[in-house]
Write a protein that holds these residues in place. Sequence first.
Motif, PDB file in Angstrom:
ATOM      1  N   SER A 109       9.790  -5.171  15.041  1.00 29.87           N
ATOM      2  CA  SER A 109      11.027  -4.527  14.749  1.00 29.87           C
ATOM      3  C   SER A 109      12.191  -5.435  15.016  1.00 29.87           C
ATOM      4  CB  SER A 109      11.307  -3.315  15.617  1.00 29.87           C
ATOM      5  OG  SER A 109      11.154  -3.430  16.987  1.00 29.87           O
ATOM      6  N   SER A 110      13.189  -5.603  14.113  1.00 32.11           N
ATOM      7  CA  SER A 110      14.305  -6.436  14.310  1.00 32.11           C
ATOM      8  C   SER A 110      13.954  -7.776  14.288  1.00 32.11           C
ATOM      9  CB  SER A 110      14.961  -5.862  15.606  1.00 32.11           C
ATOM     10  OG  SER A 110      15.591  -4.724  15.704  1.00 32.11           O
ATOM     11  N   VAL A 131      11.787  -3.414   7.010  1.00 30.49           N
ATOM     12  CA  VAL A 131      12.174  -4.695   6.709  1.00 30.49           C
ATOM     13  C   VAL A 131      12.598  -5.067   5.464  1.00 30.49           C
ATOM     14  CG1 VAL A 131      11.147  -7.279   6.592  1.00 30.49           C
ATOM     15  CG2 VAL A 131      10.321  -5.550   8.540  1.00 30.49           C
ATOM     16  N   ASN A 132      13.616  -6.034   5.152  1.00 35.12           N
ATOM     17  CA  ASN A 132      14.094  -6.313   3.941  1.00 35.12           C
ATOM     18  C   ASN A 132      13.334  -7.500   3.389  1.00 35.12           C
ATOM     19  OD1 ASN A 132      15.603  -6.843   1.770  1.00 35.12           O
ATOM     20  ND2 ASN A 132      17.519  -6.815   2.651  1.00 35.12           N
ATOM     21  N   TRP A 153      12.229  -5.270  -2.513  1.00 34.85           N
ATOM     22  CA  TRP A 153      11.516  -6.605  -2.934  1.00 34.85           C
ATOM     23  C   TRP A 153      12.173  -7.177  -4.038  1.00 34.85           C
ATOM     24  CZ3 TRP A 153       6.993  -7.586   0.110  1.00 34.85           C
ATOM     25  CH2 TRP A 153       6.519  -6.526   0.970  1.00 34.85           C
ATOM     26  N   THR A 154      13.315  -6.881  -4.002  1.00 35.22           N
ATOM     27  CA  THR A 154      14.166  -7.421  -5.280  1.00 35.22           C
ATOM     28  C   THR A 154      13.956  -8.965  -5.596  1.00 35.22           C
ATOM     29  OG1 THR A 154      15.781  -5.394  -5.431  1.00 35.22           O
ATOM     30  CG2 THR A 154      16.453  -7.487  -6.485  1.00 35.22           C
ATOM     31  N   GLU A 169       5.660   3.732  -1.638  1.00 26.11           N
ATOM     32  CA  GLU A 169       6.583   4.699  -2.342  1.00 26.11           C
ATOM     33  C   GLU A 169       7.944   4.284  -2.125  1.00 26.11           C
ATOM     34  OE1 GLU A 169       5.521   9.001  -1.362  1.00 26.11           O
ATOM     35  OE2 GLU A 169       3.246   8.464  -1.065  1.00 26.11           O
ATOM     36  N   ASN A 170       8.521   4.590  -3.197  1.00 33.29           N
ATOM     37  CA  ASN A 170       9.853   4.436  -3.245  1.00 33.29           C
ATOM     38  C   ASN A 170      10.471   2.912  -3.128  1.00 33.29           C
ATOM     39  OD1 ASN A 170      11.100   7.201  -3.761  1.00 33.29           O
ATOM     40  ND2 ASN A 170      10.130   7.482  -1.794  1.00 33.29           N
ATOM     41  N   ALA A 171       9.263   2.021  -3.033  1.00 31.32           N
ATOM     42  CA  ALA A 171       9.860   0.578  -2.977  1.00 31.32           C
ATOM     43  C   ALA A 171      10.468   0.033  -4.026  1.00 31.32           C
ATOM     44  CB  ALA A 171       8.339  -0.160  -2.584  1.00 31.32           C
TER      45      ALA A 171
END
Length: 379
Positions: A109-110, A131-132, A153-154, A169-171
């Motif tokens: 985390s972080s 996480v981005n 994941w753009t 899901e929703n990624a």
Amino acid sequence: MEPQELLDRYAEGERDFPGVDLSDTDWQGYDLSEINLEGADFSNSDFKNMVFNRANLKNCNFRGSTFQSVKFVNADLTNACFIKSDLHIIDFAWADLTGAQFGECRQFSSCEIAKATTKNVNFDKLNLYSVNWSFLDLEGCSFYKTNLHGTNWTETNCKNCNFKLANLENAIFREACLEGANLKQAKLKKANLMKAKLKNASFIGADLTDVNSYLTNYQEAQIIGAIMPDGEVYDPDDYSIVEGGESGGNSTKAEFINTENAPKSPNSPHQAVIVNDCIYIAGQIAIDPRLNIMLCDDEITDQTRRVMDNIGAILTAAGVGWSKVVTTTIFMVNLQESDRMNSVYSSYFTNENLPICTCVAVSQLPENARVQIQCIAST
């Protein structure tokens, strides 16, 4: 070595401490920038408010350790092991995490990884939904059984990544590169795959219900048995989570593994095959996968490192890490080089996960290589 001895020698200007055993130790508030701890054992240790900026931490064993507020800025963490560790507020900016293993971490985390080198990293079986991942180069990384619900994941490079059985899901994979990625049986409900590149990606058995796939070409991917965006199963009569042919009759299926991150085997049409939950990896020599030629000449340590990196890429493509290797067979033209070979070979495993090994002397190997290694791993 005791921690205080290292700290005293560091304070006097010494920086080289490769291979030291510092397992089960506590570290708090120290700045060890530019230190060389390559291959050191820090398993089951505690790190708080530490600085390892520009440190050489290649092949270090941090298994089962706890990290809080630690800086690894510009550090070399190639092939470092963080399996089952606890990481909170970690700065990996510009660090080299190539081949690092974070599988089954208790916490992640972080952690700042946006500016790190992150190829072939193992993130298996983690909760990483916060996480981005957008705009990162994650080629060859493994996210097997990882919770990535709602992640972004753009425009990320996920070429040859392993997402087998992951929760996506929703990624958001808008304009992401998923070429050669393994998404078998992954959960992708309501994910956004708009303009994603799917050439040679495998969605076999995946759940693509309500996926936004505008301008996405599924014809370039493997989708047998997948639940498509409209809720229909693609080709259900021929459904089989198998890439290759059959072996040993109708009850046993063989799944062949081939990845661009490793060279073709000189003796086999496939790099590996999975049968009955076992992964059989064909013998590897020190061929560079990018150029498909030997680059290491006669140096046994360099050849061994290239061989092990090739095997590591195949393991990642099969959805596992080094901890799953159960046995290896090593072929050498000169057994007097065994100690030097083993110094590199053993660094890829932890003491708890050293596989059974057989070393065989041979008169010659393909391409005049000095070492060839084959192995068997479990799924």
